[in-house]
Design a protein around this motif. Structure first.
Motif, short mmCIF file in Angstrom:
data_model
loop_
_atom_site.label_atom_id
_atom_site.label_comp_id
_atom_site.label_asym_id
_atom_site.label_seq_id
_atom_site.Cartn_x
_atom_site.Cartn_y
_atom_site.Cartn_z
N LEU A 439 0.84 -1.21 0.00
CA LEU A 439 0.00 0.00 0.00
C LEU A 439 0.87 1.26 0.00
CD1 LEU A 439 -2.89 1.11 0.12
CD2 LEU A 439 -2.73 1.03 2.63
N LEU A 440 1.96 1.24 0.74
CA LEU A 440 2.86 2.39 0.76
C LEU A 440 3.50 2.62 -0.60
CD1 LEU A 440 4.30 4.62 2.34
CD2 LEU A 440 6.01 2.92 3.04
N ALA A 441 3.86 1.53 -1.30
CA ALA A 441 4.45 1.65 -2.63
C ALA A 441 3.43 2.25 -3.61
CB ALA A 441 4.92 0.29 -3.11
N MET A 442 2.18 1.83 -3.51
CA MET A 442 1.14 2.40 -4.37
C MET A 442 0.98 3.89 -4.13
SD MET A 442 -1.72 -0.64 -4.01
CE MET A 442 -2.97 0.40 -4.74
N LYS A 443 0.98 4.29 -2.85
CA LYS A 443 0.84 5.71 -2.53
C LYS A 443 2.04 6.51 -3.02
CE LYS A 443 -2.13 5.16 1.53
NZ LYS A 443 -2.27 5.40 2.99
N ARG A 444 3.23 5.90 -2.99
CA ARG A 444 4.42 6.59 -3.48
C ARG A 444 4.29 6.88 -4.98
NH1 ARG A 444 9.46 6.46 -1.24
NH2 ARG A 444 8.28 6.27 0.73
N PHE A 445 3.74 5.93 -5.73
CA PHE A 445 3.50 6.16 -7.16
C PHE A 445 2.43 7.23 -7.37
CE2 PHE A 445 5.49 1.96 -8.03
CZ PHE A 445 6.36 2.37 -9.04
N GLU A 446 1.36 7.15 -6.58
CA GLU A 446 0.26 8.11 -6.73
C GLU A 446 0.71 9.53 -6.42
OE1 GLU A 446 -2.80 6.68 -4.22
OE2 GLU A 446 -3.31 4.95 -5.48
N GLN A 447 1.63 9.67 -5.46
CA GLN A 447 2.15 11.00 -5.15
C GLN A 447 2.89 11.63 -6.33
OE1 GLN A 447 4.57 10.34 -1.71
NE2 GLN A 447 2.82 10.09 -0.31
N ASN A 448 3.39 10.79 -7.23
CA ASN A 448 4.09 11.27 -8.42
C ASN A 448 3.18 11.25 -9.65
OD1 ASN A 448 7.24 11.51 -7.71
ND2 ASN A 448 6.38 9.77 -6.59
N GLY A 449 1.88 11.09 -9.42
CA GLY A 449 0.92 11.14 -10.52
C GLY A 449 0.92 9.91 -11.40
N ILE A 450 1.28 8.76 -10.85
CA ILE A 450 1.35 7.51 -11.62
C ILE A 450 0.35 6.51 -11.04
CG2 ILE A 450 2.85 5.61 -12.33
CD1 ILE A 450 5.20 7.63 -11.89
N GLN A 451 -0.43 5.92 -11.92
CA GLN A 451 -1.40 4.92 -11.52
C GLN A 451 -0.84 3.54 -11.84
OE1 GLN A 451 -4.28 5.59 -9.91
NE2 GLN A 451 -4.65 3.40 -9.66
N VAL A 452 -0.66 2.73 -10.81
CA VAL A 452 -0.15 1.37 -11.02
C VAL A 452 -1.25 0.53 -11.66
CG1 VAL A 452 0.85 -0.66 -9.93
CG2 VAL A 452 1.38 1.61 -9.04
N LYS A 453 -0.92 -0.09 -12.80
CA LYS A 453 -1.91 -0.85 -13.56
C LYS A 453 -2.34 -2.11 -12.84
CE LYS A 453 -3.84 -0.68 -17.77
NZ LYS A 453 -4.45 0.53 -18.37
N GLY A 454 -1.38 -2.82 -12.29
CA GLY A 454 -1.69 -4.07 -11.60
C GLY A 454 -0.44 -4.64 -10.94
N ALA A 455 -0.61 -5.81 -10.36
CA ALA A 455 0.47 -6.47 -9.62
C ALA A 455 0.76 -7.82 -10.23
CB ALA A 455 0.10 -6.63 -8.15
N ILE A 456 2.00 -8.25 -10.07
CA ILE A 456 2.43 -9.60 -10.46
C ILE A 456 2.88 -10.30 -9.18
CG2 ILE A 456 4.02 -10.95 -11.86
CD1 ILE A 456 4.28 -8.51 -13.71
N PHE A 457 2.19 -11.36 -8.81
CA PHE A 457 2.46 -12.10 -7.57
C PHE A 457 3.51 -13.16 -7.88
CE2 PHE A 457 0.54 -14.54 -3.80
CZ PHE A 457 1.23 -13.75 -2.91
N ASN A 458 4.74 -12.92 -7.45
CA ASN A 458 5.87 -13.74 -7.88
C ASN A 458 6.28 -14.75 -6.81
OD1 ASN A 458 7.99 -14.57 -9.53
ND2 ASN A 458 9.43 -13.15 -8.58
N ALA A 459 6.89 -15.85 -7.30
CA ALA A 459 7.48 -16.89 -6.43
C ALA A 459 6.45 -17.51 -5.49
CB ALA A 459 8.66 -16.32 -5.64
#
Length: 480
Positions: A439-459
């Motif tokens: 959630l913190l990583a998503m907010k960090r992107f949003e603060q820079n005006g970037i919308q994260v498209k989705g997530a890749i659940f790895n390993a």
């Protein structure tokens, strides 16, 4: 039997110790006897000589009284002197018992000095007679006392009785023998094992509450495009533990592209599913550039970027993978190439972009650009207009451009790069990243005006219950 032997040995040791002490004292007394006997003989000779010379002078009543008192005091002093010689072997002069004995000797010596002052007032003949008589009686009493003491010590040394005795003998009750209760032991062991294992699982969960279900990520408002199973292939890069527990990827100069080496691996099949999902997700994107980032290092960004590029190239699309992590990028280790002549050299104006792009061996439709030499100012290079123009030119030359960015929570480079990309994906690792961290990583992107498209659940690891248990199954030909 063991306890009984210990008790009997303790009794024997007590008796032997008492006998040893008596033998030591006896030897001391026997050493003193010849000296005292010589004193007695000398006193007798001196007394006889004086009586012969003085024609049998008798002791007056007054002299006799002083003699008895002085003999008693002198005898006591001699006894204490012998005791002092014996205590010298066991105590220091500061010991309370030793100091008390010295105090007694001092008191008796004071009384003896008083008697001598009284004797000095007697006639000379009476003084001499008293001295000789005193020496003879004291020597006789001391010699007699030493003989008695020697006999007592000899008896004590030969004795077999100490001050310790066994009250109750050790016995074993054989009427009701004890034997292992196997059924009860197995049952208790099973219960303890279940309890310990359950407690361990809960403890590990508390210490590392990483996300293990993609539903938890979707509850944060971030759709999961694919869940990539954990591969155990030997073609993967080796990860070693460095100092302070930090992971370090070790390259050996060979290509480690899983999609090319083992195309039937479950992880590769999941990446093909991701390729299909991205085909539809990028229809409305502003360009064909995909930025792949993650909350922290070690989530598998480079693995996803490289192998996603490979499966896209295998589908007939021309794809370029760029390592934008100019600090710790590892794309060159996955491909088995050198990191020199890469992105940092292009952005610094040392190299043309075409000279930094190379094809992947065995995949003609896939090209790559490594990170180059580590620059002193990676963020400033990415913020320069030259980087935006580079991506714009490359976007026109390729069907898909995959940009491997640094972790968003570590540095700001990921936000700078994602501002040029049409789609941004976040890689999260099974059991590593926490919900609050994502959630913190998503907010960090949003603060820079970037919308994260989705997530890749790895390993994603295989579990008895969970996403992997019903998410993917092995489906490959058994023919060689």
């Amino acid at each position: 039997a063991f306890v009984q032997n210990v008790a009997e040995a303790y009794v024997r040791q007590n008796v032997d110790r008492g006998s040893a002490e008596a033998a030591s004292q006896l030897q001391f007394v026997r050493d003193q006897l010849p000296t005292v006997r010589k004193q007695v003989e000398d006193a007798q000779v001196a007394m006889s000589t004086y009586q012969s010379r003085a024609n049998s002078v008798d002791i007056t009543m007054q002299t006799k009284g002083l003699l008895e008192q002085e003999v008693a005091v002198e005898g006591s002093i001699q006894q204490l002197r012998l005791k002092q010689a014996e205590m010298d072997r066991s105590f220091t002069r500061e010991h309370p018992a030793y100091r008390a004995m010295l105090k007694q000797i001092s008191d008796l010596q004071s009384r003896k000095d008083g008697f001598r002052r009284e004797v000095s007032q007697l006639p000379d003949t009476q003084q001499e007679l008293l001295r000789l008589t005193r020496d003879l009686q004291v020597s006789n009493e001391l010699y007699t006392a030493l003989l008695n003491q020697a006999q007592q010590l000899d008896v004590a040394r030969a004795g077999t009785v100490g001050n310790v005795r066994i009250v109750d003998d050790a016995v074993a009750d054989t009427s009701k023998p004890v034997k292992p209760r196997k059924a009860l032991t197995v049952l208790i062991s099973m219960l303890v094992g279940v309890f310990v294992s359950t407690a361990t699982v809960f403890l590990l969960r508390m210490l590392n509450p990483g996300v293990e279900d993609p539903a938890e990520i979707e509850e944060l408002g971030l759709p999961v495009y694919a869940a990539i199973p954990l591969s155990v292939s030997s073609n993967l890069l080796k990860v070693q533990k460095g100092r302070r527990g930090k992971e370090r990827i070790v390259g050996d100069g060979r290509p480690h592209l899983l999609a090319a080496a083992e195309p039937a691996d479950l992880a590769v099949e999941a990446l093909r599913s991701l390729r299909t999902s991205l085909h539809f997700a990028m229809i409305e994107a502003k360009n064909n550039i995909i930025a792949i980032s993650g909350p922290r290092p070690g989530v598998g960004k480079t693995f996803i970027s490289a192998n996603l590029g490979a499966v896209v190239a295998q589908a007939g699309q021309k794809v370029l993978v760029i390592d934008v992590d100019m600090r710790k990028g590892t794309l060159h280790k996955v491909l088995g190439v050198s990191h020199t002549d890469g992105l940092s050299d292009v952005l610094a104006g040392k190299l043309e972009s075409n000279d930094a792009i190379h094809p992947v061996q065995g995949l003609e439709m896939m090209h790559y650009m490594t990170r180059g030499e580590i620059p002193p100012n990676p963020s400033e290079l990415l913020m320069h207009p030259r980087f935006g123009r580079l991506l714009e030119e490359l976007s026109k030359q390729y069907d898909l451009v995959i940009v491997d960015t640094p972790p968003i929570l570590a540095v700001t480079d990921a936000a700078i790069v994602s501002s040029h990309a049409g789609s941004t994906l976040m890689v999260t690792r099974f059991g590593v990243n926490q919900a609050k961290e994502i959630l913190l990583a998503m907010k960090r992107f949003e603060q820079n005006g970037i919308q994260v498209k989705g997530a890749i659940f790895n390993a994603v690891e295989r579990r008895a219950t969970g996403y992997y248990s019903y998410g993917y199954y092995e489906y490959a030909s058994s023919e060689k």
